[in-house]
Design a protein around this motif. Structure first.
Motif, PDB file in Angstrom:
ATOM      1  N   GLN A  58      -3.144  -4.500 -11.624  1.00  0.00           N
ATOM      2  CA  GLN A  58      -4.493  -4.340 -11.127  1.00  0.00           C
ATOM      3  C   GLN A  58      -4.587  -4.898  -9.707  1.00  0.00           C
ATOM      4  OE1 GLN A  58      -6.815  -2.624 -13.030  1.00  0.00           O
ATOM      5  NE2 GLN A  58      -5.004  -2.359 -14.336  1.00  0.00           N
ATOM      6  N   VAL A  59      -5.532  -4.391  -8.933  1.00  0.00           N
ATOM      7  CA  VAL A  59      -5.659  -4.807  -7.541  1.00  0.00           C
ATOM      8  C   VAL A  59      -5.856  -6.310  -7.419  1.00  0.00           C
ATOM      9  CG1 VAL A  59      -7.087  -4.571  -5.472  1.00  0.00           C
ATOM     10  CG2 VAL A  59      -6.544  -2.562  -6.832  1.00  0.00           C
ATOM     11  N   GLY A  60      -6.579  -6.906  -8.362  1.00  0.00           N
ATOM     12  CA  GLY A  60      -6.854  -8.330  -8.288  1.00  0.00           C
ATOM     13  C   GLY A  60      -5.791  -9.220  -8.889  1.00  0.00           C
ATOM     14  N   ASP A  61      -4.715  -8.664  -9.448  1.00  0.00           N
ATOM     15  CA  ASP A  61      -3.639  -9.483 -10.010  1.00  0.00           C
ATOM     16  C   ASP A  61      -2.957 -10.279  -8.903  1.00  0.00           C
ATOM     17  OD1 ASP A  61      -4.083  -8.588 -12.583  1.00  0.00           O
ATOM     18  OD2 ASP A  61      -2.530  -7.034 -12.510  1.00  0.00           O
ATOM     19  N   GLU A  62      -2.543 -11.485  -9.248  1.00  0.00           N
ATOM     20  CA  GLU A  62      -1.987 -12.384  -8.229  1.00  0.00           C
ATOM     21  C   GLU A  62      -0.758 -11.792  -7.542  1.00  0.00           C
ATOM     22  OE1 GLU A  62      -2.131 -16.872  -8.635  1.00  0.00           O
ATOM     23  OE2 GLU A  62       0.042 -16.554  -8.739  1.00  0.00           O
ATOM     24  N   LEU A  63       0.080 -11.076  -8.282  1.00  0.00           N
ATOM     25  CA  LEU A  63       1.244 -10.451  -7.660  1.00  0.00           C
ATOM     26  C   LEU A  63       0.814  -9.480  -6.560  1.00  0.00           C
ATOM     27  CD1 LEU A  63       4.488  -9.042  -9.101  1.00  0.00           C
ATOM     28  CD2 LEU A  63       2.951  -7.460  -7.926  1.00  0.00           C
ATOM     29  N   VAL A  64      -0.204  -8.672  -6.823  1.00  0.00           N
ATOM     30  CA  VAL A  64      -0.647  -7.681  -5.836  1.00  0.00           C
ATOM     31  C   VAL A  64      -1.291  -8.372  -4.639  1.00  0.00           C
ATOM     32  CG1 VAL A  64      -2.135  -5.686  -5.435  1.00  0.00           C
ATOM     33  CG2 VAL A  64      -0.931  -5.931  -7.614  1.00  0.00           C
ATOM     34  N   VAL A  65      -2.119  -9.377  -4.898  1.00  0.00           N
ATOM     35  CA  VAL A  65      -2.746 -10.130  -3.812  1.00  0.00           C
ATOM     36  C   VAL A  65      -1.676 -10.750  -2.920  1.00  0.00           C
ATOM     37  CG1 VAL A  65      -4.256 -12.079  -3.250  1.00  0.00           C
ATOM     38  CG2 VAL A  65      -4.810 -10.580  -5.183  1.00  0.00           C
ATOM     39  N   GLU A  66      -0.663 -11.318  -3.535  1.00  0.00           N
ATOM     40  CA  GLU A  66       0.400 -11.959  -2.752  1.00  0.00           C
ATOM     41  C   GLU A  66       1.234 -10.927  -1.996  1.00  0.00           C
ATOM     42  OE1 GLU A  66       4.087 -14.997  -3.618  1.00  0.00           O
ATOM     43  OE2 GLU A  66       2.129 -15.382  -4.563  1.00  0.00           O
ATOM     44  N   TRP A  67       1.538  -9.808  -2.630  1.00  0.00           N
ATOM     45  CA  TRP A  67       2.294  -8.744  -1.953  1.00  0.00           C
ATOM     46  C   TRP A  67       1.565  -8.294  -0.694  1.00  0.00           C
ATOM     47  CZ3 TRP A  67       2.216  -2.988  -3.720  1.00  0.00           C
ATOM     48  CH2 TRP A  67       3.185  -2.249  -3.009  1.00  0.00           C
ATOM     49  N   ARG A  68       0.276  -8.104  -0.809  1.00  0.00           N
ATOM     50  CA  ARG A  68      -0.502  -7.657   0.342  1.00  0.00           C
ATOM     51  C   ARG A  68      -0.553  -8.731   1.424  1.00  0.00           C
ATOM     52  NH1 ARG A  68      -6.169  -5.615  -1.213  1.00  0.00           N
ATOM     53  NH2 ARG A  68      -5.912  -4.289   0.648  1.00  0.00           N
ATOM     54  N   ALA A  69      -0.699  -9.993   1.016  1.00  0.00           N
ATOM     55  CA  ALA A  69      -0.737 -11.080   1.996  1.00  0.00           C
ATOM     56  C   ALA A  69       0.595 -11.215   2.726  1.00  0.00           C
ATOM     57  CB  ALA A  69      -1.097 -12.395   1.302  1.00  0.00           C
ATOM     58  N   LEU A  70       1.684 -11.154   1.991  1.00  0.00           N
ATOM     59  CA  LEU A  70       3.004 -11.238   2.624  1.00  0.00           C
ATOM     60  C   LEU A  70       3.219 -10.074   3.579  1.00  0.00           C
ATOM     61  CD1 LEU A  70       5.190 -12.321  -0.445  1.00  0.00           C
ATOM     62  CD2 LEU A  70       4.215 -13.761   1.344  1.00  0.00           C
ATOM     63  N   THR A  71       2.684  -8.911   3.222  1.00  0.00           N
ATOM     64  CA  THR A  71       2.799  -7.739   4.095  1.00  0.00           C
ATOM     65  C   THR A  71       2.108  -7.986   5.427  1.00  0.00           C
ATOM     66  OG1 THR A  71       2.953  -6.211   2.225  1.00  0.00           O
ATOM     67  CG2 THR A  71       2.202  -5.294   4.326  1.00  0.00           C
ATOM     68  N   VAL A  72       0.888  -8.508   5.394  1.00  0.00           N
ATOM     69  CA  VAL A  72       0.146  -8.799   6.627  1.00  0.00           C
ATOM     70  C   VAL A  72       0.920  -9.776   7.505  1.00  0.00           C
ATOM     71  CG1 VAL A  72      -1.919  -9.922   7.554  1.00  0.00           C
ATOM     72  CG2 VAL A  72      -2.127  -8.296   5.676  1.00  0.00           C
ATOM     73  N   ALA A  73       1.376 -10.878   6.905  1.00  0.00           N
ATOM     74  CA  ALA A  73       2.059 -11.911   7.682  1.00  0.00           C
ATOM     75  C   ALA A  73       3.391 -11.413   8.233  1.00  0.00           C
ATOM     76  CB  ALA A  73       2.265 -13.153   6.816  1.00  0.00           C
ATOM     77  N   LEU A  74       4.118 -10.641   7.444  1.00  0.00           N
ATOM     78  CA  LEU A  74       5.427 -10.164   7.890  1.00  0.00           C
ATOM     79  C   LEU A  74       5.304  -9.074   8.951  1.00  0.00           C
ATOM     80  CD1 LEU A  74       7.305 -10.156   4.476  1.00  0.00           C
ATOM     81  CD2 LEU A  74       7.873 -11.568   6.471  1.00  0.00           C
ATOM     82  N   LEU A  75       4.241  -8.290   8.920  1.00  0.00           N
ATOM     83  CA  LEU A  75       4.045  -7.284   9.966  1.00  0.00           C
ATOM     84  C   LEU A  75       3.899  -7.952  11.333  1.00  0.00           C
ATOM     85  CD1 LEU A  75       1.673  -4.747   8.185  1.00  0.00           C
ATOM     86  CD2 LEU A  75       3.977  -4.255   9.063  1.00  0.00           C
ATOM     87  N   ASP A  76       3.232  -9.098  11.374  1.00  0.00           N
ATOM     88  CA  ASP A  76       3.104  -9.825  12.643  1.00  0.00           C
ATOM     89  C   ASP A  76       4.457 -10.298  13.155  1.00  0.00           C
ATOM     90  OD1 ASP A  76       0.404  -9.559  13.158  1.00  0.00           O
ATOM     91  OD2 ASP A  76      -0.159 -11.444  12.191  1.00  0.00           O
ATOM     92  N   GLU A  77       5.364 -10.627  12.247  1.00  0.00           N
ATOM     93  CA  GLU A  77       6.699 -11.074  12.647  1.00  0.00           C
ATOM     94  C   GLU A  77       7.613  -9.901  12.979  1.00  0.00           C
ATOM     95  OE1 GLU A  77       8.428 -13.792   9.879  1.00  0.00           O
ATOM     96  OE2 GLU A  77       6.740 -15.203   9.981  1.00  0.00           O
ATOM     97  N   LEU A  78       7.422  -8.804  12.293  1.00  0.00           N
ATOM     98  CA  LEU A  78       8.269  -7.633  12.499  1.00  0.00           C
ATOM     99  C   LEU A  78       7.973  -6.933  13.823  1.00  0.00           C
ATOM    100  CD1 LEU A  78      10.421  -5.837  10.970  1.00  0.00           C
ATOM    101  CD2 LEU A  78       8.481  -4.396  10.324  1.00  0.00           C
ATOM    102  N   ALA A  79       6.696  -6.900  14.211  1.00  0.00           N
ATOM    103  CA  ALA A  79       6.285  -6.123  15.383  1.00  0.00           C
ATOM    104  C   ALA A  79       7.055  -6.493  16.654  1.00  0.00           C
ATOM    105  CB  ALA A  79       4.781  -6.248  15.600  1.00  0.00           C
ATOM    106  N   PRO A  80       7.184  -7.774  17.017  1.00  0.00           N
ATOM    107  CA  PRO A  80       7.940  -8.085  18.240  1.00  0.00           C
ATOM    108  C   PRO A  80       9.424  -7.747  18.135  1.00  0.00           C
ATOM    109  CG  PRO A  80       7.242 -10.111  17.125  1.00  0.00           C
ATOM    110  CD  PRO A  80       6.536  -8.983  16.459  1.00  0.00           C
ATOM    111  N   LEU A  81       9.990  -7.785  16.933  1.00  0.00           N
ATOM    112  CA  LEU A  81      11.392  -7.401  16.757  1.00  0.00           C
ATOM    113  C   LEU A  81      11.561  -5.908  17.010  1.00  0.00           C
ATOM    114  CD1 LEU A  81      12.267  -9.415  13.492  1.00  0.00           C
ATOM    115  CD2 LEU A  81      12.596 -10.107  15.879  1.00  0.00           C
TER     116      LEU A  81
END
Length: 386
Positions: A317-340
Motif C-alpha cells: 500500500q502507498v502508506g506502507d513503511e517500505l513504500v514511504v522509505e523507497w520514495r524517500a531514498l529515491t528523492v535523496a539519491l536523485l540529488d546525489e546522482l544528478a551531479p554525477l
C-alpha cells in the motif's frame, strides 16, 4: 509557520528524505540496503540514455509537455499565445497521470497510432481537452472550468480514454473523483473558476515567478482535492506519509512529505509561464519525483537492494513503511546522482533536465528489459500517487 505549512516545502521533502537515506546507509533500515559503489555505474546508465535521447544535450525540462509530443507529434500548437489554456490542459492532464496499468492503451484517431502508460494518458487527455470534455461551453472547448469538471462522469471519462473490460485503466473512479474535487478548488477567487487562473494569480506581483511559489500556491489551494488526505488536525497533507524513524519539530515528527503530483504539475507549468514571456527562477528548489520509474532505477542498478527478496513478491500500500522509505531514498539519491550524470556528460544542467534526460527514461528502459515494463515493486494505488 503551521505544521502543515512546514511539510508543504521542498526543504522538508529533502530533509526528511535525507534522514532516511542516512539511516539506511548506517544499516538501520528494515527494508533496504544502500550500495554507494553502484551510484557511478547508475550515472553511466543515465548518461548513456540521455545521449541517445538528446545527442545535442539540448534537454528540456521534465514535464507533461514531453508526453504531449509522443510519437514526434506537435499536438498543442493551437494553444500558443494562451497560457491560461496551457495551464488548464497541464493541470487536468497531470492529475490524470498516475499509473495506467500494463493492459491499457489509447488509439489516436488522427494518427492511427496506439500509445500506453504516461504517453497514452497524455495523448488521451489532450484529445479529451481538445474535444471539450472538461469545458462547460461547447463554443469554447479548449478550456477547463469548474462546471465542466463537475459534469464529468466516470462513463464519459471512460469513453474518452477508450476504457473497456478488454482495455482496463487502473484507478478510473479515483481520477474522476480527483477532478470533481478540483472543480471545488478552482471555484475560488485565486483561480476564478478555472485552473488557468493560476497565471493571473502568480504574475500579479512581478515580472518573474519562482518555481517554489508555483508549488506553494498549488499546495495551499489544491490540498483538499487529494483522495489520500492524511489530515493533521483539520488540515489535509495530501502526499505526505508516516514513518516511525523520521524526526521533526512538534507535530511534524514522523511525517515524510513528497507532493509528487504537485511537483510534477509544477514542473509541467514552468514552460507555459516561460512561453508567455514570464521567466521562472529557482527551478532547482524542486526535488526529484518519487515514483516507480525513478525509484526502479535505483533498485535495478543495485544502488538500493531489498533486505528480503520476498518483499518483491507481494503487493504494498502507498502508506506502507517500505513504500514511504523507497520514495524517500529515491528523492535523496536523485540529488546525489544528478551531479554525477552532469559530470559524465560534461555539462551543467538543472535537476529538471537530468530527470528528463534522464533518470525516468533509464528507469523505464531497465524495467522493460527486466520485467516487460513492470516496476520492481507492486504498489496498490488509487491513481493519485503513483
Amino acid at each position: 509557520m503551521s505544521v502543515a505549512g512546514t511539510l508543504r516545502t521542498t526543504g522538508a521533502v529533502r530533509e526528511r528524505s535525507g534522514q532516511l537515506l542516512r539511516r539506511a546507509r548506517a544499516d538501520d533500515s528494515a527494508w533496504f540496503t544502500v550500495h554507494d559503489d553502484a551510484l557511478e555505474p547508475a550515472a553511466g546508465v543515465v548518461a548513456e540514455v540521455t545521449r541517445s535521447r538528446y545527442p545535442d544535450l539540448r534537454i528540456p525540462f521534465h514535464s507533461r509537455w514531453r508526453h504531449f509530443e509522443a510519437g514526434g507529434m506537435t499536438r498543442t500548437s493551437r494553444l500558443e499565445g494562451d497560457p491560461r489554456a496551457m495551464i488548464d490542459l497541464a493541470v487536468v492532464s497531470v492529475l490524470l497521470d498516475a499509473g495506467a496499468g500494463a493492459d491499457w492503451t489509447f488509439a489516436e484517431t488522427a494518427t492511427g497510432r496506439r500509445f500506453s502508460r504516461s504517453e497514452g494518458l497524455a495523448v488521451a487527455s489532450w484529445q479529451a481537452f481538445a474535444d471539450g470534455v472538461f469545458s462547460s461551453d461547447s463554443v469554447v472547448p479548449l478550456r477547463v472550468d469548474a462546471a465542466g469538471l463537475r459534469a464529468l462522469s466516470v462513463d464519459r471519462l471512460a469513453a474518452a480514454f477508450q476504457v473497456s473490460d478488454r482495455n482496463p485503466l487502473v484507478g478510473l473512479d479515483g481520477r474522476v473523483q480527483l477532478l470533481h474535487r478540483l472543480a471545488d478548488a478552482v471555484s475560488t477567487e485565486v483561480f476564478g473558476g478555472r485552473p488557468g487562473g493560476l497565471f493571473d494569480a502568480l504574475t500579479a506581483s512581478g515580472p518573474a515567478v519562482h518555481a517554489h511559489d508555483i508549488l506553494r500556491l498549488l499546495l495551499e489551494t489544491l490540498s483538499p482535492i487529494w483522495l489520500s488526505a492524511n489530515p493533521l488536525g483539520d488540515e489535509p497533507l495530501g502526499d505526505c506519509w508516516r514513518h516511525a524513524a523520521v524526526g521533526g519539530e512538534g507535530g511534524t515528527a514522523g511525517w515524510v512529505p513528497f507532493h509528487k503530483l504537485s511537483q510534477w504539475l509544477t514542473y509541467s507549468l514552468l514552460e507555459p509561464f516561460e512561453w508567455a514571456g514570464v521567466p521562472v527562477v529557482g527551478v532547482d528548489a524542486l526535488t526529484g519525483l518519487p515514483e516507480y520509474r525513478n525509484g526502479g532505477l535505483f533498485l535495478d542498478t543495485g544502488v538500493l537492494r531489498l533486505r528480503d527478496d520476498q518483499f518483491a513478491s507481494r503487493a504494498w500500500q502507498v502508506g506502507d513503511e517500505l513504500v514511504v522509505e523507497w520514495r524517500a531514498l529515491t528523492v535523496a539519491l536523485l540529488d546525489e546522482l544528478a551531479p554525477l550524470v552532469c559530470a559524465r556528460l560534461g555539462t551543467d544542467m538543472p535537476l529538471a533536465c537530468v530527470l528528463e534526460g534522464g533518470t525516468w527514461a533509464a528507469g523505464r528502459l531497465l524495467a522493460q528489459q527486466r520485467r516487460g515494463g513492470l516496476p520492481p515493486l507492486t504498489v496498490d494505488s488509487d491513481g493519485t500517487v503513483f
